[in-house]
Design a protein around this motif. Structure first.
Motif, PDB file in Angstrom:
ATOM      1  N   LEU A   1       0.821  -1.650   0.197  1.00 55.73           N
ATOM      2  CA  LEU A   1      -0.420   0.066  -0.126  1.00 55.73           C
ATOM      3  C   LEU A   1       1.023   1.323  -0.172  1.00 55.73           C
ATOM      4  O   LEU A   1       1.765   1.324   0.498  1.00 55.73           O
ATOM      5  N   CYS A   2       0.287   2.130  -0.979  1.00 54.81           N
ATOM      6  CA  CYS A   2       1.069   3.022  -0.450  1.00 54.81           C
ATOM      7  C   CYS A   2       0.055   4.249  -0.381  1.00 54.81           C
ATOM      8  O   CYS A   2      -0.699   4.587  -0.045  1.00 54.81           O
ATOM      9  N   LYS A   3       1.149   5.713   0.069  1.00 56.35           N
ATOM     10  CA  LYS A   3       0.249   6.950   0.259  1.00 56.35           C
ATOM     11  C   LYS A   3      -1.181   7.013  -0.684  1.00 56.35           C
ATOM     12  O   LYS A   3      -0.719   7.122  -2.004  1.00 56.35           O
ATOM     13  N   PRO A   4      -2.018   7.422   0.004  1.00 65.78           N
ATOM     14  CA  PRO A   4      -2.543   7.949  -0.884  1.00 65.78           C
ATOM     15  C   PRO A   4      -2.296   9.569  -1.544  1.00 65.78           C
ATOM     16  O   PRO A   4      -1.828  10.486  -1.096  1.00 65.78           O
ATOM     17  N   LYS A   5      -2.855   9.608  -2.852  1.00 63.89           N
ATOM     18  CA  LYS A   5      -2.534  11.332  -3.582  1.00 63.89           C
ATOM     19  C   LYS A   5      -3.642  12.074  -3.763  1.00 63.89           C
ATOM     20  O   LYS A   5      -5.259  11.763  -3.158  1.00 63.89           O
ATOM     21  N   VAL A   6      -3.357  13.534  -2.700  1.00 64.30           N
ATOM     22  CA  VAL A   6      -4.302  14.474  -2.479  1.00 64.30           C
ATOM     23  C   VAL A   6      -4.717  14.754  -3.837  1.00 64.30           C
ATOM     24  O   VAL A   6      -3.724  15.231  -4.887  1.00 64.30           O
ATOM     25  N   LEU A   7      -5.840  14.789  -4.832  1.00 65.23           N
ATOM     26  CA  LEU A   7      -6.508  15.085  -5.981  1.00 65.23           C
ATOM     27  C   LEU A   7      -6.958  16.430  -5.435  1.00 65.23           C
ATOM     28  O   LEU A   7      -7.692  16.415  -4.438  1.00 65.23           O
ATOM     29  N   PRO A   8      -7.095  17.824  -6.442  1.00 70.30           N
ATOM     30  CA  PRO A   8      -7.997  19.016  -6.683  1.00 70.30           C
ATOM     31  C   PRO A   8      -9.129  18.881  -6.888  1.00 70.30           C
ATOM     32  O   PRO A   8      -9.516  17.791  -7.040  1.00 70.30           O
ATOM     33  N   LEU A   9     -10.180  18.875  -5.759  1.00 67.98           N
ATOM     34  CA  LEU A   9     -11.618  19.110  -6.201  1.00 67.98           C
ATOM     35  C   LEU A   9     -11.764  19.745  -7.356  1.00 67.98           C
ATOM     36  O   LEU A   9     -12.711  19.158  -7.803  1.00 67.98           O
ATOM     37  N   LYS A  10     -11.366  21.101  -7.791  1.00 72.06           N
ATOM     38  CA  LYS A  10     -11.589  21.311  -9.231  1.00 72.06           C
ATOM     39  C   LYS A  10     -10.519  21.235  -9.969  1.00 72.06           C
ATOM     40  O   LYS A  10      -9.054  21.603  -9.284  1.00 72.06           O
ATOM     41  N   SER A  11     -10.147  21.117 -11.506  1.00 70.05           N
ATOM     42  CA  SER A  11      -8.861  21.313 -11.528  1.00 70.05           C
ATOM     43  C   SER A  11      -8.698  22.868 -11.893  1.00 70.05           C
ATOM     44  O   SER A  11      -9.049  23.736 -12.396  1.00 70.05           O
ATOM     45  N   VAL A  12      -7.094  22.943 -12.384  1.00 71.16           N
ATOM     46  CA  VAL A  12      -7.052  24.281 -12.876  1.00 71.16           C
ATOM     47  C   VAL A  12      -8.147  24.859 -14.157  1.00 71.16           C
ATOM     48  O   VAL A  12      -8.201  26.170 -13.968  1.00 71.16           O
ATOM     49  N   SER A  13      -7.651  23.754 -14.992  1.00 70.88           N
ATOM     50  CA  SER A  13      -8.806  24.854 -16.402  1.00 70.88           C
ATOM     51  C   SER A  13     -10.036  24.727 -16.114  1.00 70.88           C
ATOM     52  O   SER A  13     -10.743  25.709 -16.864  1.00 70.88           O
ATOM     53  N   LEU A  14     -10.937  23.584 -14.777  1.00 74.34           N
ATOM     54  CA  LEU A  14     -12.115  24.107 -14.839  1.00 74.34           C
ATOM     55  C   LEU A  14     -12.418  25.750 -13.857  1.00 74.34           C
ATOM     56  O   LEU A  14     -13.013  26.542 -14.229  1.00 74.34           O
ATOM     57  N   GLU A  15     -11.231  26.033 -13.479  1.00 80.57           N
ATOM     58  CA  GLU A  15     -11.163  27.180 -12.703  1.00 80.57           C
ATOM     59  C   GLU A  15     -10.901  27.969 -13.167  1.00 80.57           C
ATOM     60  O   GLU A  15     -11.925  29.735 -13.714  1.00 80.57           O
ATOM     61  N   LYS A  16     -10.543  28.291 -14.823  1.00 78.60           N
ATOM     62  CA  LYS A  16     -10.292  29.193 -14.560  1.00 78.60           C
ATOM     63  C   LYS A  16     -11.056  29.425 -16.656  1.00 78.60           C
ATOM     64  O   LYS A  16     -11.514  30.724 -16.403  1.00 78.60           O
TER      65      LYS A  16
END
Length: 66
Positions: free
Chosen positions: A28-43
């Motif tokens: 098992l590896c550390k879980p990756k933290v994913l952003p709730l909104k992508s950068v392109s969606l915020e733009k």
């Protein structure tokens, strides 16, 4: 000894513990933290807000006093 067989003879202990270390196990590896909104969606959302503000009619200024 027959030529097709392994050159070593298997020996199992009659007493004590038998240890097998070549079994594959999941790691098992550390879980990756994913952003709730992508950068392109915020733009895109920022661009949409700016377009809505630009399309809104400007607020009327109070009439000048004579």
């Amino acid at each position: 000894m027959p030529e097709g067989k392994a050159a070593f003879r298997e020996v199992l202990p009659k007493q004590g513990q038998l240890s097998v270390e070549d079994t594959a196990a999941m790691v098992l590896c550390k879980p990756k933290v994913l952003p709730l909104k992508s950068v392109s969606l915020e733009k895109l959302e920022k661009l949409q807000r700016e377009l809505l503000e630009a399309a809104r009619p400007p607020e009327e200024a109070p009439p000048p006093r004579p």
